[in-house]
Each structure stands twice: as C-alpha cells, then as structure tokens.
Design a protein around this motif. Sequence first.
Motif, PDB file in Angstrom:
ATOM      1  N   ALA A   1       2.291  -4.526   3.382  1.00 56.54           N
ATOM      2  CA  ALA A   1       3.487  -3.688   3.506  1.00 56.54           C
ATOM      3  C   ALA A   1       3.046  -2.289   3.099  1.00 56.54           C
ATOM      4  O   ALA A   1       2.182  -2.131   2.231  1.00 56.54           O
ATOM      5  CB  ALA A   1       4.600  -4.179   2.594  1.00 56.54           C
ATOM      6  N   ILE A   2       3.602  -1.270   3.750  1.00 56.70           N
ATOM      7  CA  ILE A   2       3.185   0.110   3.476  1.00 56.70           C
ATOM      8  C   ILE A   2       4.402   0.991   3.231  1.00 56.70           C
ATOM      9  O   ILE A   2       5.407   0.879   3.938  1.00 56.70           O
ATOM     10  CB  ILE A   2       2.369   0.687   4.665  1.00 56.70           C
ATOM     11  N   VAL A   3       4.284   1.857   2.224  1.00 60.77           N
ATOM     12  CA  VAL A   3       5.298   2.894   1.981  1.00 60.77           C
ATOM     13  C   VAL A   3       4.552   4.227   1.979  1.00 60.77           C
ATOM     14  O   VAL A   3       3.531   4.367   1.301  1.00 60.77           O
ATOM     15  CB  VAL A   3       6.029   2.686   0.639  1.00 60.77           C
ATOM     16  N   ILE A   4       5.032   5.199   2.763  1.00 66.73           N
ATOM     17  CA  ILE A   4       4.400   6.524   2.817  1.00 66.73           C
ATOM     18  C   ILE A   4       5.368   7.575   2.299  1.00 66.73           C
ATOM     19  O   ILE A   4       6.557   7.528   2.600  1.00 66.73           O
ATOM     20  CB  ILE A   4       4.026   6.921   4.265  1.00 66.73           C
TER      21      ILE A   4
ATOM     22  N   LEU B   1       0.846  -1.190   0.000  1.00 66.18           N
ATOM     23  CA  LEU B   1       0.000   0.000   0.000  1.00 66.18           C
ATOM     24  C   LEU B   1       0.881   1.239   0.000  1.00 66.18           C
ATOM     25  O   LEU B   1       1.711   1.422   0.887  1.00 66.18           O
ATOM     26  CB  LEU B   1      -0.904  -0.007   1.241  1.00 66.18           C
ATOM     27  N   LYS B   2       0.721   2.079  -1.027  1.00 69.09           N
ATOM     28  CA  LYS B   2       1.481   3.333  -1.109  1.00 69.09           C
ATOM     29  C   LYS B   2       0.553   4.483  -0.723  1.00 69.09           C
ATOM     30  O   LYS B   2      -0.501   4.664  -1.320  1.00 69.09           O
ATOM     31  CB  LYS B   2       2.003   3.529  -2.548  1.00 69.09           C
ATOM     32  N   LEU B   3       0.945   5.213   0.306  1.00 70.50           N
ATOM     33  CA  LEU B   3       0.160   6.362   0.754  1.00 70.50           C
ATOM     34  C   LEU B   3       0.949   7.636   0.501  1.00 70.50           C
ATOM     35  O   LEU B   3       2.169   7.659   0.677  1.00 70.50           O
ATOM     36  CB  LEU B   3      -0.143   6.248   2.256  1.00 70.50           C
ATOM     37  N   SER B   4       0.255   8.700   0.114  1.00 67.99           N
ATOM     38  CA  SER B   4       0.980   9.946  -0.122  1.00 67.99           C
ATOM     39  C   SER B   4       1.091  10.713   1.190  1.00 67.99           C
ATOM     40  O   SER B   4       0.174  10.686   2.021  1.00 67.99           O
ATOM     41  CB  SER B   4       0.279  10.790  -1.184  1.00 67.99           C
TER      42      SER B   4
ATOM     43  N   SER C   1       5.961   7.329   8.960  1.00 65.57           N
ATOM     44  CA  SER C   1       5.869   5.884   9.226  1.00 65.57           C
ATOM     45  C   SER C   1       5.724   5.612  10.717  1.00 65.57           C
ATOM     46  O   SER C   1       4.945   4.744  11.129  1.00 65.57           O
ATOM     47  CB  SER C   1       7.109   5.172   8.675  1.00 65.57           C
ATOM     48  N   LEU C   2       6.461   6.359  11.531  1.00 70.17           N
ATOM     49  CA  LEU C   2       6.350   6.206  12.991  1.00 70.17           C
ATOM     50  C   LEU C   2       4.944   6.600  13.460  1.00 70.17           C
ATOM     51  O   LEU C   2       4.353   5.929  14.308  1.00 70.17           O
ATOM     52  CB  LEU C   2       7.394   7.067  13.702  1.00 70.17           C
ATOM     53  N   ALA C   3       4.403   7.680  12.880  1.00 72.74           N
ATOM     54  CA  ALA C   3       3.055   8.130  13.252  1.00 72.74           C
ATOM     55  C   ALA C   3       2.020   7.063  12.910  1.00 72.74           C
ATOM     56  O   ALA C   3       1.136   6.746  13.718  1.00 72.74           O
ATOM     57  CB  ALA C   3       2.723   9.438  12.536  1.00 72.74           C
ATOM     58  N   LEU C   4       2.132   6.480  11.699  1.00 75.30           N
ATOM     59  CA  LEU C   4       1.167   5.458  11.287  1.00 75.30           C
ATOM     60  C   LEU C   4       1.302   4.199  12.144  1.00 75.30           C
ATOM     61  O   LEU C   4       0.296   3.608  12.543  1.00 75.30           O
ATOM     62  CB  LEU C   4       1.332   5.115   9.803  1.00 75.30           C
ATOM     63  N   SER C   5       2.539   3.805  12.456  1.00 74.28           N
ATOM     64  CA  SER C   5       2.721   2.595  13.279  1.00 74.28           C
ATOM     65  C   SER C   5       2.113   2.814  14.662  1.00 74.28           C
ATOM     66  O   SER C   5       1.494   1.922  15.231  1.00 74.28           O
ATOM     67  CB  SER C   5       4.202   2.211  13.381  1.00 74.28           C
TER      68      SER C   5
ATOM     69  N   ILE D   1       5.897  -1.475   7.756  1.00 71.05           N
ATOM     70  CA  ILE D   1       5.931  -0.108   7.217  1.00 71.05           C
ATOM     71  C   ILE D   1       7.379   0.179   6.826  1.00 71.05           C
ATOM     72  O   ILE D   1       8.271   0.139   7.675  1.00 71.05           O
ATOM     73  CB  ILE D   1       5.429   0.917   8.247  1.00 71.05           C
ATOM     74  N   ILE D   2       7.596   0.407   5.537  1.00 72.84           N
ATOM     75  CA  ILE D   2       8.970   0.516   5.023  1.00 72.84           C
ATOM     76  C   ILE D   2       9.264   1.979   4.699  1.00 72.84           C
ATOM     77  O   ILE D   2       8.667   2.555   3.788  1.00 72.84           O
ATOM     78  CB  ILE D   2       9.162  -0.402   3.799  1.00 72.84           C
ATOM     79  N   ALA D   3      10.175   2.578   5.475  1.00 72.55           N
ATOM     80  CA  ALA D   3      10.438   4.012   5.393  1.00 72.55           C
ATOM     81  C   ALA D   3      11.792   4.309   4.760  1.00 72.55           C
ATOM     82  O   ALA D   3      12.634   3.426   4.604  1.00 72.55           O
ATOM     83  CB  ALA D   3      10.382   4.607   6.802  1.00 72.55           C
ATOM     84  N   GLY D   4      11.990   5.572   4.411  1.00 75.72           N
ATOM     85  CA  GLY D   4      13.297   6.014   3.900  1.00 75.72           C
ATOM     86  C   GLY D   4      13.484   5.832   2.413  1.00 75.72           C
ATOM     87  O   GLY D   4      14.605   5.877   1.920  1.00 75.72           O
ATOM     88  N   GLY D   5      12.379   5.613   1.675  1.00 70.60           N
ATOM     89  CA  GLY D   5      12.483   5.436   0.218  1.00 70.60           C
ATOM     90  C   GLY D   5      13.369   4.258  -0.140  1.00 70.60           C
ATOM     91  O   GLY D   5      13.287   3.189   0.474  1.00 70.60           O
ATOM     92  N   THR D   6      14.252   4.473  -1.120  1.00 72.83           N
ATOM     93  CA  THR D   6      15.196   3.411  -1.490  1.00 72.83           C
ATOM     94  C   THR D   6      16.489   3.565  -0.686  1.00 72.83           C
ATOM     95  O   THR D   6      17.385   2.738  -0.780  1.00 72.83           O
ATOM     96  CB  THR D   6      15.570   3.480  -2.995  1.00 72.83           C
ATOM     97  N   GLY D   7      16.585   4.685   0.061  1.00 70.08           N
ATOM     98  CA  GLY D   7      17.825   4.973   0.781  1.00 70.08           C
ATOM     99  C   GLY D   7      18.798   5.775  -0.058  1.00 70.08           C
ATOM    100  O   GLY D   7      19.886   6.122   0.393  1.00 70.08           O
TER     101      GLY D   7
END
Length: 236
Positions: A48-51, A10-13, A84-88, A129-135
């Motif tokens: 899995a979520i990416v914001i 799930l990709k959230l803006s 990501s921390l807020a959503l978790s 929840i996967i944060a930090g883009g691709t790094g």
Amino acid sequence: MRSKYNRVLLKLSGESLMGHQGYGIDSQRLNEYATQITEIAARGVQIAIVIGGGNIFRGLTGASRGFDRVKGDQMGMLATVINSLALSSALEAAGQPASVFTAINMFPIGEHYSKWKAIEAMKQGCIAIIAGGTGNPFFTTDTGSALRGIEVEADVMLKGTRVDGIYTADPEKDPTATKFSEITYDEVYTRGLKVMDLTATALCKENHLPIVVFDMDTPGNLARVIDGEPIGTLVY
C-alpha cells in the motif's frame, strides 16, 4: 531470497517526486520509483502506498500565505491525488497493476477508500495507492500513512526519504550529525527529532507499527529494506 515483510505501507514524500526540478513531478524520478516498487511486488510483497503533496501544494504553507487553513489542507489533499494518479500510471506502464483509492469520494478518479477494498486489491497482486490523506484538515500525510498502515494491517511502515535514516540533527546542515541504526518512538519524541509529526508517531506507537526510515532515491534500496538489510533507521 525470502522477504522480511509480507505487507508494507510505503510512504513517499511529494518533494522527492520533484527530482532535480523545483516543482511538480520529475518523470525520471517517478519511473525510478515505479521500477523499485514493481521489483518488490514481483516477489509477492503486498504494497500500500501513501504519497505526500508537497511538490505541488502544502496546506501549512498556504495557511502562512493567508489561505484558510481548511481550504489549504483540502488543496494539499488534491495534490496527493495528482501524485497518486501519476504513480499509478507509471506502475501500470511498467506492467504492475495499481489502484488509486481516495479518502474523499472522487469517483471516477479513484475508488472511495475502504480498508477491505484496499486489502483485497493487495491480495490480488495490485498495489493500493491511498490518496487524500485522512480526508480531514489538520492532519498530515504522515498521520494519514500511519492510519492507513494500521488499518490495512501492514507489518511495517517504510518511510522513503532523501536521507538514509534518522540523525541526531539535520545531516544536510550539521556535518557532526550521527545516524541511529534504531531508535524508540519515545526517544524520537524526547529528542524532538523531525521524523514525523507527533500524531503520526503516537499512532504508530500505540498500535505497534514499526517504521523504517531509508533513502528511497538510491535505486535498489527498497528491495534491500525488504530483505531486512539495516540500511535505514528502525523506529520501534
């Protein structure tokens, strides 16, 4: 009802987390998202979520204001970690376990991302929840989402936005814009539609990851997409 998908990315803006504010995180919107996500997790869907981080900082905007592009992108990556921390936190308050994984080592803020750790978490009913883009700089969170969706072997990438799908033009600006129920990756490219950036679209095409663009801001829509209702636009 049996879900159409077993594992989703799930990709959230970041912008949608602002709700009706002009900046930051709207707690009402955050809790609405957490409720929708918890609802489908309860049905056994692995998530899995990416914001994005646009509600806090955008690397490209920073670069246009004179920031070094690499530093600007790194600031944008940190913004995605905050979201990501807020959503978790919101998910855990709703009784749904969630783990934050970061593309760059940021222990103890989040666990350093690896495909296998994220999959293991999802198999145990935890949301990854996967944060930090691709790094890396010069890559958007759309590209990060495509990459993570392919890596964790998701059945589909669900792109939750403020609009209910892909249109021939921006429906907020052009009243004659018409909606696609489905469209190919190539057509998105040739029509120059601003669905995702080209790198993300090419990654999804090459790795056969379908995308569903839908309106996440309407409560209940995520469950409807999971059920296979044609409420958004399928890109294949």
